[in-house]
Design an enzyme around this catalytic site. Sequence first.
Site, PDB file in Angstrom:
ATOM      1  N   HIS A  34     134.507  70.105  45.888  1.00 37.77           N
ATOM      2  CA  HIS A  34     135.945  69.920  46.085  1.00 37.77           C
ATOM      3  C   HIS A  34     136.661  71.161  45.563  1.00 37.77           C
ATOM      4  O   HIS A  34     136.512  71.539  44.405  1.00 37.77           O
ATOM      5  CB  HIS A  34     136.397  68.664  45.338  1.00 37.77           C
ATOM      6  CG  HIS A  34     137.850  68.330  45.504  1.00 37.77           C
ATOM      7  ND1 HIS A  34     138.336  67.654  46.604  1.00 37.77           N
ATOM      8  CD2 HIS A  34     138.921  68.576  44.714  1.00 37.77           C
ATOM      9  CE1 HIS A  34     139.648  67.492  46.477  1.00 37.77           C
ATOM     10  NE2 HIS A  34     140.025  68.052  45.338  1.00 37.77           N
ATOM     11  N   MET A  38     145.857  75.906  45.145  1.00 40.34           N
ATOM     12  CA  MET A  38     147.248  75.715  44.687  1.00 40.34           C
ATOM     13  C   MET A  38     147.989  77.040  44.748  1.00 40.34           C
ATOM     14  O   MET A  38     147.437  78.078  44.382  1.00 40.34           O
ATOM     15  CB  MET A  38     147.261  75.212  43.243  1.00 40.34           C
ATOM     16  CG  MET A  38     146.428  73.975  42.990  1.00 40.34           C
ATOM     17  SD  MET A  38     146.663  73.393  41.303  1.00 40.34           S
ATOM     18  CE  MET A  38     145.312  72.216  41.175  1.00 40.34           C
ATOM     19  N   GLY A 143     148.104  68.829  40.662  1.00 39.95           N
ATOM     20  CA  GLY A 143     148.519  70.061  39.982  1.00 39.95           C
ATOM     21  C   GLY A 143     147.569  70.530  38.901  1.00 39.95           C
ATOM     22  O   GLY A 143     147.330  71.719  38.780  1.00 39.95           O
ATOM     23  N   GLY A 145     143.876  69.517  36.378  1.00 39.24           N
ATOM     24  CA  GLY A 145     142.753  68.648  36.053  1.00 39.24           C
ATOM     25  C   GLY A 145     142.977  68.007  34.686  1.00 39.24           C
ATOM     26  O   GLY A 145     143.910  68.365  33.969  1.00 39.24           O
ATOM     27  N   GLY A 146     142.137  67.049  34.360  1.00 41.22           N
ATOM     28  CA  GLY A 146     142.157  66.456  33.023  1.00 41.22           C
ATOM     29  C   GLY A 146     143.280  65.466  32.748  1.00 41.22           C
ATOM     30  O   GLY A 146     143.536  65.111  31.604  1.00 41.22           O
ATOM     31  N   ASP A 176     141.187  61.143  43.900  1.00 39.95           N
ATOM     32  CA  ASP A 176     141.134  62.376  43.108  1.00 39.95           C
ATOM     33  C   ASP A 176     142.069  62.263  41.907  1.00 39.95           C
ATOM     34  O   ASP A 176     143.267  62.041  42.076  1.00 39.95           O
ATOM     35  CB  ASP A 176     141.573  63.532  44.033  1.00 39.95           C
ATOM     36  CG  ASP A 176     141.544  64.902  43.385  1.00 39.95           C
ATOM     37  OD1 ASP A 176     141.100  65.029  42.236  1.00 39.95           O
ATOM     38  OD2 ASP A 176     141.974  65.867  44.070  1.00 39.95           O
ATOM     39  N   GLY A 177     141.498  62.398  40.713  1.00 40.91           N
ATOM     40  CA  GLY A 177     142.301  62.428  39.501  1.00 40.91           C
ATOM     41  C   GLY A 177     141.862  61.394  38.476  1.00 40.91           C
ATOM     42  O   GLY A 177     141.942  60.196  38.729  1.00 40.91           O
ATOM     43  N   GLY A 178     141.329  61.867  37.362  1.00 40.50           N
ATOM     44  CA  GLY A 178     140.958  60.947  36.284  1.00 40.50           C
ATOM     45  C   GLY A 178     139.772  60.050  36.616  1.00 40.50           C
ATOM     46  O   GLY A 178     139.619  58.961  36.039  1.00 40.50           O
ATOM     47  N   GLY A 198     136.410  66.226  38.279  1.00 40.94           N
ATOM     48  CA  GLY A 198     136.337  67.552  37.675  1.00 40.94           C
ATOM     49  C   GLY A 198     135.805  67.465  36.258  1.00 40.94           C
ATOM     50  O   GLY A 198     134.631  67.755  35.988  1.00 40.94           O
TER      51      GLY A 198
HETATM   52  C1  DX5 Z   1     144.310  68.183  40.567  1.00 40.68           C
HETATM   53  C2  DX5 Z   1     143.138  68.316  41.463  1.00 40.68           C
HETATM   54  C3  DX5 Z   1     141.917  67.606  41.060  1.00 40.68           C
HETATM   55  C4  DX5 Z   1     141.403  67.865  39.661  1.00 40.68           C
HETATM   56  C5  DX5 Z   1     140.764  66.593  39.180  1.00 40.68           C
HETATM   57  O1  DX5 Z   1     145.482  68.342  41.259  1.00 40.68           O
HETATM   58  O2  DX5 Z   1     143.453  67.881  42.765  1.00 40.68           O
HETATM   59  O3  DX5 Z   1     140.887  67.785  42.024  1.00 40.68           O
HETATM   60  O4  DX5 Z   1     140.495  68.912  39.568  1.00 40.68           O
HETATM   61  O5  DX5 Z   1     140.368  66.766  37.872  1.00 40.68           O
HETATM   62  P1  DX5 Z   1     139.924  65.543  36.949  1.00 40.68           P
HETATM   63  O6  DX5 Z   1     138.723  64.918  37.596  1.00 40.68           O
HETATM   64  O7  DX5 Z   1     139.637  66.204  35.664  1.00 40.68           O
HETATM   65  O8  DX5 Z   1     141.080  64.601  36.878  1.00 40.68           O
HETATM   66 ZN    ZN Z   2     141.855  67.965  44.244  1.00 37.50          ZN
END
Ligand code: DX5
Ligand code: ZN
Length: 216
Positions: A34, A38, A143, A145-146, A176-178, A198
Amino acid sequence: MNELVIAPSILSADFAALGEDCRSVEHAGADWLHVDVMDGHFVPNLTIGPVVVESLRKASSMFLDCHLMVADPLEYGRRIAKAGADLVSFHLEAAMDPGAVIDGLRECGVQVGLVINPGRSPEEIFPYLERLDLVLVMSIWAGFGGQKFMDSAPGRIETLANQIQHRGLKTRLEVDGGINATTSRLVRDAGADTLVAGTAIFGQTDRLTAIQSLRA
Ligand code: DX5
Ligand code: ZN
């Protein structure tokens, strides 16, 4: 139901050792990569562009799932497609005419996905469903990760999963996210078949166990 796909988000990888990090998740059983694109306008963060996608394409045969968080999805989507993406997804909020962006990207020979942030209703995707390979439901605000998984996500996924099933489509439903071992269960129960993670993967030294625990 589609097969489960695990897509590590390279946003949490070590960019100075990107090739090595990508190989490590491939060996650990990941299905896709993935790639978060951005532009510093659509979201207040700046990441990867076509040059890096081109290098990834040369370094890996994995499916490149490119998530565009850019203000001009058609212009940059075309460049990302040309750089070697397999699938390009863009935010509903970023497009004046989502149908035209879908058509334009398809002409580039890539699969196409549409993304919604937590502020938009899943029903807004319905008019485009037949024309999409994938719908991506953000379980955070796009926007960074984490961030912490939002509890509103499973209900939104379920709404889309029911509609996809009702229409007899094969459209993938990505989240996607968390995503971690706990939240992956919630979203899979709701109907998601494609999980982006991520921190939960690249934040662990044992990536095999990390990926297995998302599949469990
Ligand atoms: C954030 C990204 C995600 C991000 C997810 O906008 O789209 O793909 O990397 O990261 P985690 O899994 O750490 O929430
Ligand atoms: Zn993403």
